[in-house]
Design a protein around this motif. Structure first.
Motif, PDB file in Angstrom:
ATOM      1  N   PHE A   5      12.298 -15.998 100.311  1.00  0.00           N
ATOM      2  CA  PHE A   5      12.706 -15.817  98.923  1.00  0.00           C
ATOM      3  C   PHE A   5      13.219 -17.128  98.320  1.00  0.00           C
ATOM      4  N   LYS A   6      13.836 -17.961  99.128  1.00  0.00           N
ATOM      5  CA  LYS A   6      14.247 -19.277  98.636  1.00  0.00           C
ATOM      6  C   LYS A   6      13.016 -20.112  98.274  1.00  0.00           C
ATOM      7  N   PHE A   7      11.988 -20.045  99.107  1.00  0.00           N
ATOM      8  CA  PHE A   7      10.728 -20.736  98.818  1.00  0.00           C
ATOM      9  C   PHE A   7      10.112 -20.211  97.525  1.00  0.00           C
ATOM     10  N   MET A   8      10.126 -18.903  97.350  1.00  0.00           N
ATOM     11  CA  MET A   8       9.535 -18.326  96.135  1.00  0.00           C
ATOM     12  C   MET A   8      10.315 -18.751  94.896  1.00  0.00           C
ATOM     13  N   LYS A   9      11.618 -18.805  94.992  1.00  0.00           N
ATOM     14  CA  LYS A   9      12.402 -19.205  93.831  1.00  0.00           C
ATOM     15  C   LYS A   9      12.173 -20.666  93.478  1.00  0.00           C
ATOM     16  N   LYS A  15      12.054 -16.293  89.372  1.00  0.00           N
ATOM     17  CA  LYS A  15      13.495 -16.184  89.221  1.00  0.00           C
ATOM     18  C   LYS A  15      13.942 -14.738  89.045  1.00  0.00           C
ATOM     19  N   LYS A  16      13.208 -13.994  88.247  1.00  0.00           N
ATOM     20  CA  LYS A  16      13.650 -12.649  87.913  1.00  0.00           C
ATOM     21  C   LYS A  16      12.475 -11.700  88.018  1.00  0.00           C
ATOM     22  N   TYR A  30       2.462 -11.263  95.224  1.00  0.00           N
ATOM     23  CA  TYR A  30       1.097 -11.659  95.606  1.00  0.00           C
ATOM     24  C   TYR A  30       0.459 -12.566  94.566  1.00  0.00           C
ATOM     25  N   LEU A  31       0.633 -12.246  93.292  1.00  0.00           N
ATOM     26  CA  LEU A  31       0.049 -13.084  92.242  1.00  0.00           C
ATOM     27  C   LEU A  31       0.664 -14.480  92.239  1.00  0.00           C
ATOM     28  N   ASN A  32       1.962 -14.558  92.437  1.00  0.00           N
ATOM     29  CA  ASN A  32       2.614 -15.875  92.489  1.00  0.00           C
ATOM     30  C   ASN A  32       2.161 -16.672  93.700  1.00  0.00           C
ATOM     31  N   LEU A  33       2.006 -16.014  94.830  1.00  0.00           N
ATOM     32  CA  LEU A  33       1.512 -16.711  96.019  1.00  0.00           C
ATOM     33  C   LEU A  33       0.084 -17.208  95.830  1.00  0.00           C
TER      34      LEU A  33
END
Length: 107
Positions: A5-9, A15-16, A30-33
């Motif tokens: 989750f830190k990587f994703m942020k 963020k939200k 999935y879309l963000n990845l």
């Protein structure tokens, strides 16, 4: 899990999350990845020396333009023709030597 989750942020700018349904959250992840992997692949193939942030900003700027124009803008040619201030030729400057003041010691 916390590192993920830190990587994703930090990298995906996730963020939200606006919906509390589990399927919507997973779809957003999935879309963000997928978007991040696509950006990394483009950076790896066409501009490995640039940071991922610069590649993403160029992708946003040239989203509606042709792919060839985007690739040209990843590595622009230098616009400056000058190489900076240069010394002129001619005779060298000669500075007069400065004399040190004599110290007088009183006893």
């Amino acid at each position: 899990m916390e590192l993920f989750f830190k990587f994703m942020k930090s990298n995906l700018h996730l963020k939200k999350i606006y919906n509390n349904k589990p399927q919507a959250v997973w779809n957003l992840i999935y879309l963000n990845l997928l978007a991040y992997v696509l950006c990394e692949e483009i950076r790896y193939l066409y501009a490995p020396d640039l940071p991922i942030g610069r590649v993403r900003s160029k992708m946003r700027m040239y989203l509606t333009h042709a792919w060839s124009e985007f690739l040209d803008r990843l590595h622009p040619l230098p616009q400056r023709t000058s190489k900076g201030r240069r010394k002129k030729g001619g005779r060298p400057r000669i500075h007069p030597e400065r004399l040190k003041k004599l110290r007088i010691i009183y006893c």
